[in-house]
Design an enzyme around this catalytic site. Structure first.
Site, PDB file in Angstrom:
ATOM      1  N   LYS A 216       0.830  -1.205   0.000  1.00 19.21           N
ATOM      2  CA  LYS A 216       0.000   0.000   0.000  1.00 19.21           C
ATOM      3  C   LYS A 216       0.867   1.258   0.000  1.00 19.21           C
ATOM      4  CE  LYS A 216      -0.403   0.090   5.063  1.00 19.21           C
ATOM      5  NZ  LYS A 216      -1.327   0.091   6.218  1.00 19.21           N
TER       6      LYS A 216
ATOM      7  N   TYR B   6      15.484  29.821  12.305  1.00 18.51           N
ATOM      8  CA  TYR B   6      14.292  30.620  12.543  1.00 18.51           C
ATOM      9  C   TYR B   6      13.814  30.495  13.988  1.00 18.51           C
ATOM     10  CZ  TYR B   6      13.973  30.941   7.446  1.00 18.51           C
ATOM     11  OH  TYR B   6      14.240  31.181   6.109  1.00 18.51           O
TER      12      TYR B   6
END
Length: 357
Positions: free
Chosen positions: A30, A256
């Site tokens: 899958k 950041y």
């Protein structure tokens, strides 16, 4: 330089053979074979002697049929495109009593596997009585009808060792199965075991079962931590590059939102060309990367970059490893980063260079 997602095909296939252990395996493919690539994985599994596959996507099931004309294909999700199921000889789950009554006339000629809900509560018949109701109604139906070819469940707690739930779900399932078999019902396919259950049972299929339905172990990750790393080998390497090395001083903030504060002068940070935009989870970035066979701490994560604190031996163009068989996906699973499949699924195959070698 480009960050790279790389698979050693020889190791991948050797691991598949080792996991299979001469047992009848249904390979779960899958989500594009856990993002290893559906065509690649199906080919490798066929070469390893695996000819039965399962997925959750009808589109992928049809692709498998094109890749493996003689394979047995099982669709774990119920769908409503019944002509496509018939035309491609795909076997499909029967997920509930209501689905059966609403669609039994549309299911004519389709091979279905009765699904027992068990403790996961995701899909399936809730009780043995519901399964018997379908079997009884089906036997009385004289019109063109579906073919009940299998029965299955999913063990949702096989990788949990500090709770009794696996023993409970295993016992419930075997009670249902043995009752039906004792009453004379026959199923061409019986499957329940995922990777964790398969290994907990000694890498053998449970009695009366035709297959173990194995996923993550085939892709190189252990389903639980007490397994030896040599039992399952990871063929995947995710690697990036040092773009440059920067020197910062005590009190400097890097990244950041003040992501990292240097605590000493002459701190060296390698700027690496991979980030969360490439699929590196923030929880993964709380750990280390390998540069020149040594582990260094990741200090900040950005969309396309990360900072790794290094020493004088690291320089531009050095290779930076985020995952390999010595820094495995499952290592970080057991450190709480995220499930094996979660880390694999996060990888961005549009931004990473993908290679098989």
């Amino acid at each position: 330089m480009t960050a790279t997602w790389s698979v050693n095909t020889d190791i991948f296939q050797q691991n598949a053979v080792k996991v299979k252990n001469n047992q009848p395996i249904m390979a779960v493919v899958k989500n594009n074979a856990y993002h290893y690539g559906l065509a690649f994985a199906v080919d490798q599994f066929l070469q390893a002697g695996i000819t039965t596959f399962s997925t959750t996507s009808l589109r992928e099931a049809i692709q498998i049929r094109q890749l493996a004309p003689d394979a047995t294909i099982f669709l774990m999700n119920a769908v409503y495109d019944f002509d496509a199921i018939r035309d491609n000889d795909i076997q499909m789950t029967l997920p509930s009593l209501s689905y059966y009554y609403e669609n039994k006339h549309h299911l004519a000629g389709i091979r279905v596997h009765l699904e027992f809900e068990n403790l996961l509560h995701r899909s399936g018949f809730k009780t043995l009585a519901e399964i018997k109701e379908v079997l009884t109604d089906h036997s009385k139906n004289s019109e063109p009808k579906m073919i009940i070819s299998g029965i299955w469940t999913h063990f949702g707690y096989a990788d949990e060792f500090d709770v009794p739930d696996y023993d409970i779900e295993r016992k419930q399932w075997l009670n249902v199965l043995n009752t039906l078999l004792d009453e004379g019902h026959h199923f061409d396919m019986i499957h329940a075991q995922n990777s964790a259950s398969f290994y907990r049972e000694g890498q053998v299929v449970l009695p009366y079962h035709t297959h173990a339905r194995v996923g993550i172990a085939l892709y190189g990750s252990r389903p639980y931590s007490s397994l030896n790393e040599d039992d399952i080998i990871q063929s995947l390497k995710v690697k990036a590059n040092v773009i440059q090395v920067r020197e910062v001083q005590q009190g400097d903030y890097c990244g950041y939102s003040f992501a990292f504060e240097a605590t000493r002068n002459h701190t060296k940070l390698a700027v690496v060309d991979i980030g969360y935009g490439d699929g590196i989870l923030r929880s993964r970035a709380q750990h280390e990367a390998i540069i020149n066979n040594k582990r260094y701490p990741i200090r900040a994560l950005m969309m396309s970059h990360m900072f790794v604190e290094v020493d004088d031996s690291v320089q531009a163009q050095d290779e930076v490893i985020l995952y390999n068989n010595y820094m495995r996906i499952d290592e970080f699973t057991f450190k709480g980063v995220g499930a094996n499949s979660e880390q694999l699924s996060a990888m961005n195959h549009d931004s990473l260079q993908k290679e098989y070698c």
